[in-house]
Design a protein around this motif. Structure first.
Motif, PDB file in Angstrom:
ATOM      1  N   VAL A  29       0.925  -1.313  -0.040  1.00 26.60           N
ATOM      2  CA  VAL A  29       0.118   0.078   0.381  1.00 26.60           C
ATOM      3  C   VAL A  29       0.922   1.334  -0.105  1.00 26.60           C
ATOM      4  CG1 VAL A  29      -2.024  -1.136   1.264  1.00 26.60           C
ATOM      5  CG2 VAL A  29      -0.292   0.049   2.343  1.00 26.60           C
ATOM      6  N   GLY A  30       1.977   1.211   0.128  1.00 32.35           N
ATOM      7  CA  GLY A  30       3.247   2.799   0.331  1.00 32.35           C
ATOM      8  C   GLY A  30       3.771   2.763  -1.282  1.00 32.35           C
ATOM      9  N   ASP A  31       3.381   1.570  -2.015  1.00 33.33           N
ATOM     10  CA  ASP A  31       4.613   1.891  -3.592  1.00 33.33           C
ATOM     11  C   ASP A  31       3.326   2.806  -3.513  1.00 33.33           C
ATOM     12  OD1 ASP A  31       6.255  -0.014  -3.634  1.00 33.33           O
ATOM     13  OD2 ASP A  31       4.806  -1.719  -4.309  1.00 33.33           O
ATOM     14  N   SER A  32       3.815   3.484  -4.712  1.00 34.05           N
ATOM     15  CA  SER A  32       3.245   5.268  -5.840  1.00 34.05           C
ATOM     16  C   SER A  32       2.002   4.305  -6.775  1.00 34.05           C
ATOM     17  CB  SER A  32       3.958   4.922  -6.612  1.00 34.05           C
ATOM     18  OG  SER A  32       4.799   4.161  -7.746  1.00 34.05           O
ATOM     19  N   VAL A  33       0.759   4.809  -7.160  1.00 33.99           N
ATOM     20  CA  VAL A  33       0.336   4.380  -8.107  1.00 33.99           C
ATOM     21  C   VAL A  33       0.511   4.090  -9.191  1.00 33.99           C
ATOM     22  CG1 VAL A  33      -1.600   4.918  -9.322  1.00 33.99           C
ATOM     23  CG2 VAL A  33      -1.837   4.980  -7.129  1.00 33.99           C
ATOM     24  N   ARG A  89       3.941   2.887  -9.702  1.00 36.06           N
ATOM     25  CA  ARG A  89       4.477   1.774  -9.381  1.00 36.06           C
ATOM     26  C   ARG A  89       3.378   0.346 -10.037  1.00 36.06           C
ATOM     27  NH1 ARG A  89       6.308  -2.424  -6.869  1.00 36.06           N
ATOM     28  NH2 ARG A  89       7.972  -3.582  -7.641  1.00 36.06           N
ATOM     29  N   ALA A  90       2.499   0.769  -8.830  1.00 35.62           N
ATOM     30  CA  ALA A  90       1.583  -0.237  -9.752  1.00 35.62           C
ATOM     31  C   ALA A  90       1.199  -0.424 -10.724  1.00 35.62           C
ATOM     32  CB  ALA A  90       0.397  -0.235  -8.628  1.00 35.62           C
ATOM     33  N   VAL A  91       0.840   0.710 -11.757  1.00 36.80           N
ATOM     34  CA  VAL A  91       0.566   0.522 -13.686  1.00 36.80           C
ATOM     35  C   VAL A  91       1.872  -0.317 -13.395  1.00 36.80           C
ATOM     36  CG1 VAL A  91       0.046   1.643 -15.254  1.00 36.80           C
ATOM     37  CG2 VAL A  91      -1.467   2.491 -12.885  1.00 36.80           C
ATOM     38  N   VAL A 122      -6.677  -8.416  -3.244  1.00 37.70           N
ATOM     39  CA  VAL A 122      -6.002  -8.713  -5.075  1.00 37.70           C
ATOM     40  C   VAL A 122      -7.032  -7.362  -5.607  1.00 37.70           C
ATOM     41  CG1 VAL A 122      -6.012 -10.378  -5.906  1.00 37.70           C
ATOM     42  CG2 VAL A 122      -6.000 -11.157  -4.237  1.00 37.70           C
ATOM     43  N   LEU A 123      -6.512  -6.839  -6.676  1.00 40.82           N
ATOM     44  CA  LEU A 123      -7.319  -6.044  -6.683  1.00 40.82           C
ATOM     45  C   LEU A 123      -6.886  -6.689  -8.807  1.00 40.82           C
ATOM     46  CD1 LEU A 123      -4.978  -3.074  -5.559  1.00 40.82           C
ATOM     47  CD2 LEU A 123      -7.650  -3.627  -5.037  1.00 40.82           C
ATOM     48  N   PRO A 124      -8.081  -6.789  -9.172  1.00 33.91           N
ATOM     49  CA  PRO A 124      -8.365  -6.677 -10.733  1.00 33.91           C
ATOM     50  C   PRO A 124      -7.672  -5.618 -11.173  1.00 33.91           C
ATOM     51  CG  PRO A 124      -9.964  -7.293  -9.237  1.00 33.91           C
ATOM     52  CD  PRO A 124      -9.391  -7.005  -8.576  1.00 33.91           C
ATOM     53  N   GLY A 125      -7.757  -6.284 -12.532  1.00 35.74           N
ATOM     54  CA  GLY A 125      -6.550  -5.094 -13.447  1.00 35.74           C
ATOM     55  C   GLY A 125      -7.915  -3.800 -13.242  1.00 35.74           C
ATOM     56  N   THR A 126      -8.920  -3.831 -14.125  1.00 37.17           N
ATOM     57  CA  THR A 126      -9.862  -2.273 -13.182  1.00 37.17           C
ATOM     58  C   THR A 126     -10.400  -1.961 -12.157  1.00 37.17           C
ATOM     59  OG1 THR A 126     -11.650  -4.156 -12.926  1.00 37.17           O
ATOM     60  CG2 THR A 126     -11.590  -3.254 -14.987  1.00 37.17           C
ATOM     61  N   GLN A 127      -9.354  -2.078 -10.961  1.00 38.39           N
ATOM     62  CA  GLN A 127      -9.725  -1.837  -9.923  1.00 38.39           C
ATOM     63  C   GLN A 127      -8.149  -1.325  -9.844  1.00 38.39           C
ATOM     64  OE1 GLN A 127     -11.970  -1.738  -7.276  1.00 38.39           O
ATOM     65  NE2 GLN A 127     -12.809  -2.623  -9.097  1.00 38.39           N
ATOM     66  N   VAL A 128      -6.882  -1.561 -10.782  1.00 41.48           N
ATOM     67  CA  VAL A 128      -6.261  -0.678 -10.131  1.00 41.48           C
ATOM     68  C   VAL A 128      -5.838   0.380 -11.539  1.00 41.48           C
ATOM     69  CG1 VAL A 128      -3.360  -1.188 -11.549  1.00 41.48           C
ATOM     70  CG2 VAL A 128      -4.405  -3.027 -10.051  1.00 41.48           C
ATOM     71  N   LEU A 129      -6.992   0.117 -12.052  1.00 45.30           N
ATOM     72  CA  LEU A 129      -7.447   1.331 -13.343  1.00 45.30           C
ATOM     73  C   LEU A 129      -7.483   2.391 -12.222  1.00 45.30           C
ATOM     74  CD1 LEU A 129      -7.461   2.617 -16.017  1.00 45.30           C
ATOM     75  CD2 LEU A 129      -9.279   1.533 -16.329  1.00 45.30           C
ATOM     76  N   ARG A 130      -8.818   2.614 -11.731  1.00 50.33           N
ATOM     77  CA  ARG A 130      -9.134   3.176 -10.440  1.00 50.33           C
ATOM     78  C   ARG A 130      -8.588   4.056 -10.096  1.00 50.33           C
ATOM     79  NH1 ARG A 130     -15.214   1.427  -8.007  1.00 50.33           N
ATOM     80  NH2 ARG A 130     -14.961   3.607  -7.865  1.00 50.33           N
ATOM     81  N   LEU A 131      -7.484   3.237  -9.265  1.00 53.28           N
ATOM     82  CA  LEU A 131      -6.432   3.790  -8.502  1.00 53.28           C
ATOM     83  C   LEU A 131      -5.725   5.183  -8.851  1.00 53.28           C
ATOM     84  CD1 LEU A 131      -3.921   1.024  -7.377  1.00 53.28           C
ATOM     85  CD2 LEU A 131      -6.028   1.978  -5.808  1.00 53.28           C
ATOM     86  N   ALA A 132      -5.726   5.100 -11.041  1.00 52.49           N
ATOM     87  CA  ALA A 132      -4.530   5.804 -11.642  1.00 52.49           C
ATOM     88  C   ALA A 132      -6.030   6.648 -12.091  1.00 52.49           C
ATOM     89  CB  ALA A 132      -4.570   5.174 -12.593  1.00 52.49           C
ATOM     90  N   GLU A 189       1.199  12.822 -12.589  1.00 56.08           N
ATOM     91  CA  GLU A 189       1.075  12.551 -11.239  1.00 56.08           C
ATOM     92  C   GLU A 189       0.699  11.539 -10.415  1.00 56.08           C
ATOM     93  OE1 GLU A 189      -3.344  15.029 -11.683  1.00 56.08           O
ATOM     94  OE2 GLU A 189      -1.711  16.961 -12.795  1.00 56.08           O
ATOM     95  N   LEU A 190       0.668  10.621 -10.968  1.00 53.91           N
ATOM     96  CA  LEU A 190       0.099   9.253 -10.019  1.00 53.91           C
ATOM     97  C   LEU A 190       1.629   8.920  -8.749  1.00 53.91           C
ATOM     98  CD1 LEU A 190      -1.010   7.448 -13.023  1.00 53.91           C
ATOM     99  CD2 LEU A 190      -1.957   8.489 -10.701  1.00 53.91           C
ATOM    100  N   SER A 191       2.883   9.759  -9.485  1.00 51.99           N
ATOM    101  CA  SER A 191       4.276   9.286  -9.133  1.00 51.99           C
ATOM    102  C   SER A 191       3.861   9.748  -7.591  1.00 51.99           C
ATOM    103  CB  SER A 191       4.876  10.027  -9.402  1.00 51.99           C
ATOM    104  OG  SER A 191       5.325  11.810  -9.471  1.00 51.99           O
ATOM    105  N   HIS A 192       3.117  11.138  -7.014  1.00 49.81           N
ATOM    106  CA  HIS A 192       2.623  11.515  -5.522  1.00 49.81           C
ATOM    107  C   HIS A 192       1.322  10.665  -5.520  1.00 49.81           C
ATOM    108  CE1 HIS A 192       0.159  13.648  -7.174  1.00 49.81           C
ATOM    109  NE2 HIS A 192      -0.607  13.532  -5.881  1.00 49.81           N
TER     110      HIS A 192
END
Length: 167
Positions: free
Chosen positions: A30-34, A36-38, A61-71, A97-100
């Protein structure tokens, strides 16, 4: 053990266990940047991501669509028409802007139960978990919750298709 080795050893899919087809996948915290997750998901060609806690155990476990929602900023998710009002140059910069932002910053308020199966689960159990949780990725764990690996929807379907050729 490779998938083909597991299939040769276990001719019947209902005798195959989750650990037989699980593979190592990169994980995030959870501490990784969005950003990095993408990147982890894209470069690993994964259908989703496993988020681990400090002990390396899956916390979600985050399905890809949920990872996209993070972004995607919440304002654009709640009103996609706003995205149409942004010109192309500025639409491309929001990715930078996702790096922060961290994964923790963007998670839903309601905790998500991780999609996990034990290593000794049969493939029907894996399929049922995927279907129930609408997840193309399942974390495979030991009895104590330690991550063994992951099974993607594609690898599960491949295993079932190849194993079913004998029937």
């Amino acid at each position: 053990m490779t998938l083909l080795e597991a299939l040769r050893r276990d001719n019947d899919w209902d005798e195959m266990q989750a650990r037989d087809i699980a593979v190592n996948v990169p994980t995030i915290t959870v501490g990784d940047s969005v950003a990095r997750a993408v990147q982890v998901m894209a470069l690993g060609r994964l259908p989703g991501l496993i988020v681990v806690d400090g002990a390396g155990k899956p916390s979600m476990v985050l399905p890809g669509t949920q990872v996209l929602r993070l972004a995607v900023p919440n304002s654009y998710q709640s009103d996609p028409g706003l995205a149409r009002a942004i010109d192309e140059e500025h639409a491309d910069t929001f990715w930078q802007e996702l790096s922060h932002l961290t994964v923790r910053d963007c998670l839903p308020l309601k905790p998500v139960k991780p999609v996990t199966v034990r290593g000794d689960a049969n493939l029907l159990e894996v399929a049922a978990s995927m279907a129930l949780m609408h997840s193309p990725l399942v974390a495979v764990v030991e009895a104590d919750g330690t991550l063994i690996g992951a099974i993607t929807l594609q690898s599960l379907l491949t295993s079932l298709a190849i194993a079913g050729l004998d029937s």
